[in-house]
Design an enzyme around this catalytic site. Structure first.
Site, PDB file in Angstrom:
ATOM      1  N   ALA A  97       0.715  -1.231   0.028  1.00 28.43           N
ATOM      2  CA  ALA A  97       0.121  -0.104  -0.058  1.00 28.43           C
ATOM      3  C   ALA A  97       0.921   1.203  -0.049  1.00 28.43           C
ATOM      4  CB  ALA A  97      -0.940  -0.156   1.106  1.00 28.43           C
TER       5      ALA A  97
ATOM      6  N   GLY B 120       0.697  -5.069   0.892  1.00 28.87           N
ATOM      7  CA  GLY B 120      -0.671  -4.912  -0.146  1.00 28.87           C
ATOM      8  C   GLY B 120      -0.278  -5.584  -1.424  1.00 28.87           C
TER       9      GLY B 120
ATOM     10  N   GLU C   9      -0.671  -9.314  -1.205  1.00 25.02           N
ATOM     11  CA  GLU C   9      -2.009  -9.276  -0.959  1.00 25.02           C
ATOM     12  C   GLU C   9      -2.726  -9.321  -2.357  1.00 25.02           C
ATOM     13  OE1 GLU C   9      -2.292  -6.497   1.987  1.00 25.02           O
ATOM     14  OE2 GLU C   9      -3.259  -7.908   3.392  1.00 25.02           O
TER      15      GLU C   9
ATOM     16  N   GLU D 219       4.132  -5.518   7.341  1.00 26.77           N
ATOM     17  CA  GLU D 219       3.461  -4.646   7.847  1.00 26.77           C
ATOM     18  C   GLU D 219       3.651  -4.386   9.345  1.00 26.77           C
ATOM     19  OE1 GLU D 219       2.239  -6.564   5.718  1.00 26.77           O
ATOM     20  OE2 GLU D 219       0.948  -5.636   4.348  1.00 26.77           O
TER      21      GLU D 219
HETATM   22  C1  HSC Z   1       0.416  -2.209   3.541  1.00 32.07           C
HETATM   23  O1  HSC Z   1       1.070  -2.781   2.287  1.00 32.07           O
HETATM   24  C2  HSC Z   1      -0.735  -2.505   4.062  1.00 32.07           C
HETATM   25  C3  HSC Z   1      -1.573  -3.554   3.366  1.00 32.07           C
HETATM   26  O2  HSC Z   1      -1.454  -4.521   4.036  1.00 32.07           O
HETATM   27  C4  HSC Z   1      -3.109  -3.250   3.284  1.00 32.07           C
HETATM   28  C5  HSC Z   1      -3.548  -1.605   3.195  1.00 32.07           C
HETATM   29  C6  HSC Z   1      -4.997  -1.723   2.734  1.00 32.07           C
HETATM   30  C7  HSC Z   1      -5.543  -1.596   3.991  1.00 32.07           C
HETATM   31  C8  HSC Z   1      -7.049  -0.793   3.627  1.00 32.07           C
HETATM   32  C9  HSC Z   1      -7.985  -1.030   4.744  1.00 32.07           C
HETATM   33  C10 HSC Z   1      -9.321  -0.309   4.760  1.00 32.07           C
HETATM   34  N1  HSC Z   1       4.594   3.435  -0.007  1.00 32.07           N
HETATM   35  O3  HSC Z   1      13.413   2.021   0.285  1.00 32.07           O
HETATM   36  P1  HSC Z   1      13.815   2.875  -0.967  1.00 32.07           P
HETATM   37  C11 HSC Z   1       9.176   4.624  -1.812  1.00 32.07           C
HETATM   38  S1  HSC Z   1       1.856  -1.278   4.147  1.00 32.07           S
HETATM   39  C12 HSC Z   1       5.012   4.504  -0.429  1.00 32.07           C
HETATM   40  O4  HSC Z   1      14.611   3.822  -0.893  1.00 32.07           O
HETATM   41  P2  HSC Z   1      14.922   0.118  -1.779  1.00 32.07           P
HETATM   42  C13 HSC Z   1      10.389   5.083  -0.734  1.00 32.07           C
HETATM   43  O5  HSC Z   1       9.714   6.209   0.289  1.00 32.07           O
HETATM   44  C14 HSC Z   1       3.159  -1.410   3.343  1.00 32.07           C
HETATM   45  N2  HSC Z   1       6.519   4.680  -0.875  1.00 32.07           N
HETATM   46  O6  HSC Z   1      14.273   1.821  -2.203  1.00 32.07           O
HETATM   47  C15 HSC Z   1      11.332   5.762  -1.821  1.00 32.07           C
HETATM   48  O7  HSC Z   1      10.904   7.083  -1.941  1.00 32.07           O
HETATM   49  P3  HSC Z   1      11.649   8.143  -2.229  1.00 32.07           P
HETATM   50  C16 HSC Z   1       4.024  -2.761   3.439  1.00 32.07           C
HETATM   51  C17 HSC Z   1       7.177   3.614  -0.809  1.00 32.07           C
HETATM   52  O8  HSC Z   1      15.242  -0.200  -3.068  1.00 32.07           O
HETATM   53  C18 HSC Z   1      11.263   4.966  -2.737  1.00 32.07           C
HETATM   54  O9  HSC Z   1       9.921   4.241  -2.584  1.00 32.07           O
HETATM   55  N3  HSC Z   1       5.277  -2.501   2.474  1.00 32.07           N
HETATM   56  C19 HSC Z   1       6.582   2.526  -0.370  1.00 32.07           C
HETATM   57  O10 HSC Z   1      16.011   0.373  -0.970  1.00 32.07           O
HETATM   58  C20 HSC Z   1      12.284   3.831  -2.838  1.00 32.07           C
HETATM   59  O11 HSC Z   1      12.344   3.114  -1.646  1.00 32.07           O
HETATM   60  C21 HSC Z   1       6.359  -2.242   3.002  1.00 32.07           C
HETATM   61  O12 HSC Z   1       6.492  -1.971   4.409  1.00 32.07           O
HETATM   62  C22 HSC Z   1       5.318   2.288   0.108  1.00 32.07           C
HETATM   63  N4  HSC Z   1       5.082   1.121   0.282  1.00 32.07           N
HETATM   64  O13 HSC Z   1      13.991  -0.497  -1.360  1.00 32.07           O
HETATM   65  C23 HSC Z   1       7.367  -1.911   2.104  1.00 32.07           C
HETATM   66  N5  HSC Z   1       7.697   1.644  -0.693  1.00 32.07           N
HETATM   67  O14 HSC Z   1      12.602   7.745  -3.321  1.00 32.07           O
HETATM   68  C24 HSC Z   1       8.115  -0.912   2.412  1.00 32.07           C
HETATM   69  C25 HSC Z   1       8.796   2.422  -0.836  1.00 32.07           C
HETATM   70  O15 HSC Z   1      10.948   9.313  -2.541  1.00 32.07           O
HETATM   71  N6  HSC Z   1       9.287  -0.707   1.235  1.00 32.07           N
HETATM   72  N7  HSC Z   1       8.425   3.572  -1.164  1.00 32.07           N
HETATM   73  O16 HSC Z   1      12.551   8.408  -0.948  1.00 32.07           O
HETATM   74  C26 HSC Z   1      10.478  -1.108   1.296  1.00 32.07           C
HETATM   75  O17 HSC Z   1      10.768  -2.328   2.157  1.00 32.07           O
HETATM   76  C27 HSC Z   1      11.636  -0.721   0.458  1.00 32.07           C
HETATM   77  O18 HSC Z   1      11.267   0.557  -0.078  1.00 32.07           O
HETATM   78  C28 HSC Z   1      11.842  -1.653  -0.970  1.00 32.07           C
HETATM   79  C29 HSC Z   1      12.806  -0.719  -1.927  1.00 32.07           C
HETATM   80  C30 HSC Z   1      12.318  -3.086  -0.407  1.00 32.07           C
HETATM   81  C31 HSC Z   1      10.202  -1.853  -1.576  1.00 32.07           C
END
Ligand code: HSC
Length: 706
Positions: A62, A101, A104, A124
């Site tokens: 997400a 997500g 998911e 998450e």
């Molecule tokens: C989730 O998914 C919740 C869901 O279960 C459900 C939601 C729905 C619920 C609805 C209910 C009604 N979002 O790390 P990097 C950006 S929670 C936004 O430097 P890397 C990051 O800020 C999410 N931005 O690169 C950066 O931006 P900048 C679960 C995100 O290659 C750029 O991407 N997922 C983002 O070292 C590059 O990132 C996670 O926790 C996101 N989700 O690593 C995964 N992810 O360039 C979190 C990244 O402007 N992400 N960005 O600074 C990571 O672990 C790492 O970023 C990666 C890439 C491994 C994807």
């Protein structure tokens, strides 16, 4: 649909998400995906659907920046239900990471194909959340509740190979991912597909339930009250008790309550702050770092040895330099012993230990640094020593080499003037133990080339660190603030608290250790020496050192450590000494509540941080939070000192500081101009930042503050 491409490949619709950098599921992606699935459903020529993605990630989850803001339709769970309900089979083609997500989405598909290098996970939990788009309900039904629970609890992604073993993916694509996904989708089109949500009685057995309950109990015991762990247990428990629809409704309620929880807000702030540090102010993003193939570290003490290990761990050959063989030998023995411990714990193979040790070349004398691309001096913390080293390095180091000091406090510019190449001189301040701690302060003195700073930042990342670029002022960011906390802790002793009370307040707040246990561990003589060098005194701390109570290494400090114990016991002699000093200083001792101890320790740090920001020593409040979380054990779920201060309210902190300044008569405690200004304007530190994590924090203390 501008973030989604829709193409036909024969009778298969290929829906490609193209939303750089990581295909996060922002509102546009969600609606585009929903429209594409509907379009494919309506097209009689389409028999099956593939969901693919452009770029390095399949989907990183997400869009975290949307959390806490008004929700935009369509909701992800609804999109996923539509995918799952599609009468035409849908296959996910996974490259890079499928996280949160993103996984998911894949779970809602009828099949999954991944490239060998793909990684799949539900991280998450690290954001203080649980999966919120069906992950807690679908994953246990696909791979079994015990495995699913452990995947969601750790947040660690699994490689494609393991995902295949577990049945999380149906196939690993040899090279052409789209073709493999296309083939799987067509094969499904010929027969009946089985959605993940269809009951899998073989996985939801009484045996699995008992095993899950045992892991759940263990997790709850270790969770330190984090509400998302309890929520995860509840959600997975529902898999056994509730039909899918009711389970997902419960999951959504749990997810939404966690989104609003301050701990998750703090962790999301930290997520963005950790990424924001990569944007170094006043430096073009195109700045190219110099290549680093070899390194030299001067000084084989605890810090120098740890820094050399960082290079060896990253596969970079490093020369470890000392002035005498005995010091070199003991440094190398210490390194070997640390690697041995890792081998005995099973976190390092004997072969890797050998490879790493072989990358460290011991040497006597600075000329051994002549061929290194980067030289880091980790010698004695004394300016004359540092200047002598830099003068000599200027003569021996190759042109263009980065010359760095690992100083914790000293003026790097004064070191640079010992050379004729100030453009190459900067600070690289590692934290102890250097091979473990993630923080790296990159100190940027005036006159250093941007290219050299960019090189140090890139190198820090290669070493697995979080490099924060800071200005060149005494103690930089972390130690300058720490000094305020240390002074505050001493003041508390004189005014009526005992070491164990002060330490307990910080441990209850979430730190691993309080200031006195920490001082006993590091050695009280270090601060004593530094105070003496600067003409400073601290009545209690000085008396403790004059008594020879240097801490754990002498068996006693603020606490007693009988028989080499690692945890200190209260010491009546120390407590009597504190009472005596209070009396000598004319202090009328009084009791302090834990909340008051906390505010007296933390408010002066926040005040100093405001000065640090005003002087440009730190570029952003988030940088300070990263420094304290990764260098000083500030609990990440408290978001760092700046985030915490915003929660308490800057007006409240400013008022408390005014009270303290008047009581103690100390000018440094008067609210800093920036703190005063923000407080008067009703703003928080977050308002100084523009990043995605800068959402205005609703003001509310995590616990009642005085
Ligand atoms: C989730 O998914 C919740 C869901 O279960 C459900 C939601 C729905 C619920 C609805 C209910 C009604 N979002 O790390 P990097 C950006 S929670 C936004 O430097 P890397 C990051 O800020 C999410 N931005 O690169 C950066 O931006 P900048 C679960 C995100 O290659 C750029 O991407 N997922 C983002 O070292 C590059 O990132 C996670 O926790 C996101 N989700 O690593 C995964 N992810 O360039 C979190 C990244 O402007 N992400 N960005 O600074 C990571 O672990 C790492 O970023 C990666 C890439 C491994 C994807």
């Amino acid at each position: 649909m501008d973030r989604i491409r829709y193409q036909l490949s024969g009778d298969v619709a290929i829906v490609t998400i193209d939303h750089p950098p990581v295909n996060a599921l922002s509102a546009g992606v969600r609606s585009g995906l929903a429209q594409a699935i509907a379009k494919a459903g309506d097209d009689p020529s389409v028999e099956a659907i593939v969901i693919a993605a452009e770029g390095k990630a399949f989907i990183a989850g997400a869009d975290i920046a949307e959390f806490g803001k008004p929700a935009l339709p369509p909701a992800l769970p609804d999109v996923l239900n539509a995918i799952e309900a599609s009468p035409k089979p849908v296959v996910a083609a996974i490259q890079g990471v499928a996280l949160g997500g993103g996984l998911e989405v894949a779970l809602a598909c009828h099949g999954r194909v991944a490239l060998p290098a793909a990684r799949l996970g539900l991280p998450e939990i690290r954001l203080g959340l649980i999966p919120g788009a069906g992950g807690t309900q679908r994953l246990p039904r696909l791979i079994g509740p015990v495995r699913a629970f452990s995947l969601m609890l750790s947040g660690d992604p699994v490689p494609a190979e393991r995902a295949l073993d577990w049945g999380l993916v149906d196939a690993i694509a040899s090279d052409d991912l789209l073709m493999s996904a296309h083939d799987l989708a067509r094969s499904f089109a010929k027969g009946a597909v089985r959605p993940v949500t269809s009951a899998r009685d073989e996985l939801l057995t009484a045996e699995q339930q008992a095993a899950f309950e045992a892991s759940a109990e263990d997790a709850l015991r270790k969770s330190a009250g984090m509400p998302n762990v309890a929520a995860l247990v509840e959600a997975v428990r529902n898999v056994f008790a509730l039909p899918f629809e009711e389970g997902t409704a419960a999951e959504r309620r749990l997810f939404l309550s966690l989104i609003a929880d301050e701990r998750s807000q703090a962790l999301r702030h930290v997520f963005f702050a950790e990424r924001e540090i990569a944007r170094v102010p006043a430096m073009g993003p195109q700045m190219r770092p110099r290549p680093i193939a070899t390194a030299a570290v001067i000084g084989a003490g605890t810090m120098g040895g740890g820094i050399a290990m960082c290079f060896a761990n990253a596969g970079i050959p490093v020369t470890l330099i000392e002035t005498a063989q005995a010091a070199l030998d003991s440094g190398l023995n210490r390194i070997a012993a640390i690697y041995d411990m890792s081998v005995s714990r099973g976190s390092l193979t004997p072969e890797s230990r050998q490879t790493r040790l072989a990358l460290i070349t011991p040497a006597i004398g600075l000329p051994a640094a002549a061929t290194a691309d980067v030289v880091i001096e980790a010698a004695f913390e004394e300016m004359s020593v540092k200047r002598e080293i830099f003068g000599e390095l200027d003569r021996v180091a190759k042109p263009g080499a980065i010359l760095a000091s690992n100083t914790s406090y000293l003026d790097v510019q004064t070191m640079a003037t010992a050379t004729r190449r100030p453009q190459d001189v900067l600070g690289m301040h590692f934290f102890s133990p250097a091979n473990v701690m993630k923080l790296l302060e990159i100190v940027r003195p005036q006159g250093v080339a941007d290219e050299a700073v960019a090189t140090a930042v890139a190198l820090g990342r290669r070493l697995g660190k979080l490099p924060v670029v800071v200005g060149n002022g005494f103690g930089f960011v972390g130690n300058r603030m720490l000094e305020q906390r240390t002074r505050a802790a001493e003041r508390l002793l004189v005014a009526g608290a005992m070491p164990y009370e002060v330490d307990r307040a910080l441990v209850d707040f979430g730190f691993k250790m309080g200031p006195f246990a920490m001082a006993d561990l590091a050695g009280n003589d270090i601060g004593w020496r530094s105070r003496k060098a600067r003409g400073l005194t601290a009545a209690v701390a000085d008396a403790i050192c004059e008594a020879g109570w240097f801490g754990q290494k002498t068996g006693r400090g603020y606490y007693r450590y009988p028989g080499g114990a690692r945890t200190g016991q209260r010491c009546p002699e120390v407590e009597a000494l504190i009472m005596r000093i209070s009396a000598e200083l004319g202090a009328s001792r009084r009791a302090f509540s834990r909340a008051e101890i906390l505010s007296r320790l933390l408010d002066p740090m926040v005040n100093e941080a405001a000065r640090i920001l005003d002087e440009g020593i730190a570029a952003r409040p988030g940088d300070i939070d990263v420094v304290w979380i990764h260098g000083y054990n500030w609990p990440a779920w408290r978001g760092g000192p700046m985030f915490w201060a915003d929660r308490v309210g800057l007006d409240i902190i400013a008022k408390r500081l005014e009270g303290q300044a008047a009581e103690v008569g100390e000018k440094a405690l008067e609210p800093a101009p920036l703190l005063k200004r923000l407080a008067a304007e009703g703003r928080g530190f977050a308002s100084l930042s523009a990043g995605p994590g800068a959402e205005a924090a609703p003001r509310k203390a995590l616990e009642p503050m005085p």
